[in-house]
Every structure is written in structure tokens, then in C-alpha cells.
Motif scaffolding. Structure first.
Motif, PDB file in Angstrom:
ATOM      1  N   ILE A 277       0.841  -1.199   0.000  1.00 60.43           N
ATOM      2  CA  ILE A 277       0.000   0.000   0.000  1.00 60.43           C
ATOM      3  C   ILE A 277       0.884   1.260   0.000  1.00 60.43           C
ATOM      4  O   ILE A 277       0.433   2.330   0.389  1.00 60.43           O
ATOM      5  N   GLU A 278       2.127   1.112  -0.455  1.00 57.66           N
ATOM      6  CA  GLU A 278       3.079   2.217  -0.355  1.00 57.66           C
ATOM      7  C   GLU A 278       2.660   3.433  -1.172  1.00 57.66           C
ATOM      8  O   GLU A 278       2.773   4.567  -0.714  1.00 57.66           O
ATOM      9  N   GLU A 279       2.191   3.203  -2.379  1.00 60.95           N
ATOM     10  CA  GLU A 279       1.839   4.337  -3.250  1.00 60.95           C
ATOM     11  C   GLU A 279       0.712   5.169  -2.648  1.00 60.95           C
ATOM     12  O   GLU A 279       0.786   6.395  -2.582  1.00 60.95           O
ATOM     13  N   LEU A 280      -0.351   4.495  -2.210  1.00 63.30           N
ATOM     14  CA  LEU A 280      -1.467   5.206  -1.605  1.00 63.30           C
ATOM     15  C   LEU A 280      -1.039   5.867  -0.299  1.00 63.30           C
ATOM     16  O   LEU A 280      -1.481   6.973   0.029  1.00 63.30           O
ATOM     17  N   GLU A 281      -0.180   5.203   0.445  1.00 58.88           N
ATOM     18  CA  GLU A 281       0.293   5.759   1.711  1.00 58.88           C
ATOM     19  C   GLU A 281       1.041   7.078   1.475  1.00 58.88           C
ATOM     20  O   GLU A 281       0.865   8.043   2.218  1.00 58.88           O
ATOM     21  N   MET A 282       1.855   7.125   0.426  1.00 60.87           N
ATOM     22  CA  MET A 282       2.562   8.361   0.102  1.00 60.87           C
ATOM     23  C   MET A 282       1.590   9.477  -0.254  1.00 60.87           C
ATOM     24  O   MET A 282       1.762  10.636   0.145  1.00 60.87           O
ATOM     25  N   LEU A 283       0.550   9.117  -1.019  1.00 58.53           N
ATOM     26  CA  LEU A 283      -0.453  10.105  -1.416  1.00 58.53           C
ATOM     27  C   LEU A 283      -1.182  10.662  -0.200  1.00 58.53           C
ATOM     28  O   LEU A 283      -1.302  11.880  -0.026  1.00 58.53           O
ATOM     29  N   LEU A 284      -1.640   9.780   0.671  1.00 59.49           N
ATOM     30  CA  LEU A 284      -2.374  10.215   1.857  1.00 59.49           C
ATOM     31  C   LEU A 284      -1.490  11.011   2.809  1.00 59.49           C
ATOM     32  O   LEU A 284      -1.926  11.987   3.418  1.00 59.49           O
ATOM     33  N   GLU A 285      -0.242  10.594   2.951  1.00 57.59           N
ATOM     34  CA  GLU A 285       0.676  11.296   3.850  1.00 57.59           C
ATOM     35  C   GLU A 285       0.921  12.729   3.396  1.00 57.59           C
ATOM     36  O   GLU A 285       1.044  13.641   4.221  1.00 57.59           O
ATOM     37  N   ALA A 286       0.996  12.931   2.076  1.00 57.29           N
ATOM     38  CA  ALA A 286       1.231  14.281   1.559  1.00 57.29           C
ATOM     39  C   ALA A 286       0.125  15.235   1.990  1.00 57.29           C
ATOM     40  O   ALA A 286       0.380  16.359   2.435  1.00 57.29           O
TER      41      ALA A 286
END
Length: 308
Positions: A277-286
Motif C-alpha cells: 500500500i506504499e503508493e497510496l500511503e505516500m499520497l495520503l501522507e502528503a
């Protein structure tokens, strides 16, 4: 306008220039992966059947009811309720409620701006399984590998975070002069002005907190984030074919899409891992960082309002 669930194709420019009016709870706009908009006059049963969600999920988007900020992953859809943005996102379409609302119009415009074919890169899957990539522009094509639902989700998050940040700036701009005047002269007029600003700050802080809490809850639960991978679930439920329709990946020069070009490129090799879930995690974290910054601004930069 057509009734009983019929669709009415509209000129996007006409839709976006309509002044705010009272809208029926049946009024939606559907945006496909090319950015084309279609006004839908459909009741809740037709919407539920089309996107395959339950009545309780659709009730979250009812403008007459008050629900906290919510991002829910379902089998074939993301149900999103963030402030004035009430949407259902699928792997190929976005359903947005009340498209002529003055706060929703910019979101429709942004989705239409990012999704048209003129800004897309078309990938044709060849018989050997390799992608034949079309013309690239300014080296940005490598940023365009995010699933459609993530690009749509990013537009909504960016719009909400920017909207709340703008309201915070407006409050800050009004607060400092009011506090200065009250310091110079204590009067009922100045006190009343500051108290109104304090009430506005309290309400705005609660709204920002709700969005922040929802993003934090998602980031803390890998299963909830995995539920938002609609394209992966759709692909896993259908056989892989060596040929098929063209896939459009529009350019998206936003926070999430610019986090790490190298990271996104590396994600292509691990897309098959359902636990990733790394890609979505980066998006949400931003966007979590952005909304958290807005909350900190409200709670630390405007301490003078708290004492009154």
C-alpha cells in the motif's frame, strides 16, 4: 432535464457557468476517465445499483444529513464525504453530487482539466505483454502510472486541503487587526468582534480536525488503504488478456504525483503484491501533512482568540 435516471450529455462549459441554484438530491455529475461530464438525474436506488453500494453508504452523502468526514473503500467504489465534496469514485468514473454548487464547480473543473485525452498518454498492450507507449510530453509520462481512482481521490483531497487552508488564512487576516483594536481599546464592539472570530475559529478547527482524523485513521490501517485499490480488485476478479482497450493515464502535476518519481516507477514492479500500500500511503501522507499544518496554524498562530 431527463427524468427517471436518463442521462443528459452537457457542454462542460455550460455546466460550469450555471449559477448556484437549489438542487434536487437526485442531481449528480458523472465524469469518466477522459474528463467528459454527464449530468445524471437519478434516484438513490439507481445510483446504488450502478456503483453497487449499500443504502447506508449512500446516506453518508445526503446533503440533508450531517455526517463526519469519511473515506470508505467498498468492493467497487470509494465513498467520499469531505466537507462540500460528496463523491463516489469507481475504477473508471467519478460521481459528484450537486455539480452546480459554487464550491463543487472548481472540483468539477479540476477533474475535467486533468482527465482530457489531449493530456493523456495512451498505452496499448501488445501480444508479448509489453506496453507500447504513445507520445510523451516533457518527460512527465512516468508520473502517470497511478490508478484512476487515486488520481480522482487526489483531486478531492487537494481541493479540500486548499479550501480549508484558504479559510484559515482569511480568519488569520481578520483576527490580527481585531486583536490589535481590542488591545488598544476594550469596548463592547471590539469584544463582540473578537468573540465572533473565536467562534469561527472553533468551528473551522473542528472541520479541519475531522479531515485530519480521517486521513490519520486511514494511514494507520493497512486493510482500509488496501480497500481503496479498486483497479487491483477489478483486475484480480477478471482474467488477464494479452489484448484489450487502450488505457488512458492523464498527467497530474500535483503534490502526490510529484512526491517521488523514482518511488512511483519502482512501484510498477510490485503492483502484483496485494499487501503493498506504499503508493497510496505516500499520497495520503502528503495531504495529511498539509491538513496537519493547517490545524497547527489554527491552534498555535491564533492563540489570542482563545483567551476571549
Amino acid at each position: 432535464m431527463a427524468r427517471d435516471g436518463h442521462v443528459v450529455p452537457v457542454d462542460p462549459q455550460t455546466t460550469l457557468t450555471v449559477k448556484k441554484k437549489k438542487q434536487s438530491s437526485r442531481n449528480w455529475i458523472l465524469l469518466d476517465c477522459t474528463g467528459q461530464g454527464t449530468v445524471l438525474d437519478a434516484d438513490k436506488y439507481q445510483i446504488m445499483h450502478r456503483v453497487q453500494i449499500h443504502a447506508r453508504d449512500l446516506r453518508i452523502l445526503d446533503p440533508l444529513l450531517s455526517y463526519p468526514s469519511t473515506i470508505l473503500g467498498r468492493e467497487r467504489a470509494i465513498v467520499l464525504n469531505l466537507e462540500h465534496i460528496k463523491a463516489i469514485i469507481t475504477a473508471e468514473e467519478v460521481f459528484l453530487r450537486d455539480p452546480t454548487d459554487e464550491h463543487v464547480i472548481p472540483v468539477v473543473e479540476e477533474l475535467q482539466r486533468r482527465l482530457p485525452p489531449s493530456n493523456a498518454v495512451q498505452l496499448h498492450v501488445q501480444g508479448d505483454g509489453k506496453a507500447n507507449q504513445g507520445p510523451q510530453h516533457d518527460g512527465e509520462a512516468e508520473e502517470d502510472d497511478s490508478p484512476f481512482e487515486f488520481r480522482a481521490l487526489e483531486v478531492a483531497l487537494e481541493a479540500i486541503c486548499s479550501y480549508l487552508a484558504a479559510r484559515t488564512t482569511e480568519l488569520e487576516t481578520a483576527a490580527y487587526p481585531a486583536l490589535d483594536e481590542l488591545t488598544a481599546k476594550i469596548s463592547s464592539r471590539n469584544l463582540d468582534r473578537v468573540r465572533k472570530l473565536k467562534s469561527a475559529m472553533t468551528r473551522l478547527t473542528a472541520r479541519v480536525q475531522k479531515v485530519r482524523d480521517e486521513l490519520e485513521q486511514l494511514l494507520n490501517d493497512d486493510d482500509d488503504m488496501a480497500d481503496l485499490y479498486l483497479s487491483r480488485k477489478m483486475n484480480s476478479s477478471s482474467p488477464v488478456s494479452g489484448s484489450g482497450p487502450a488505457i488512458w493515464f492523464p498527467a497530474s502535476p500535483t503534490i502526490g504525483s510529484k512526491i517521488s518519481r523514482a518511488s512511483r516507477a519502482s512501484m510498477a514492479t510490485v503492483r502484483g503484491d496485494e499487501d503493498d500500500i506504499e503508493e497510496l500511503e505516500m499520497l495520503l501522507e502528503a495531504y495529511f501533512m498539509q491538513i496537519d499544518g493547517t490545524l497547527n496554524k489554527l491552534t498555535t498562530h491564533l492563540p489570542g482568540l482563545i483567551v476571549y
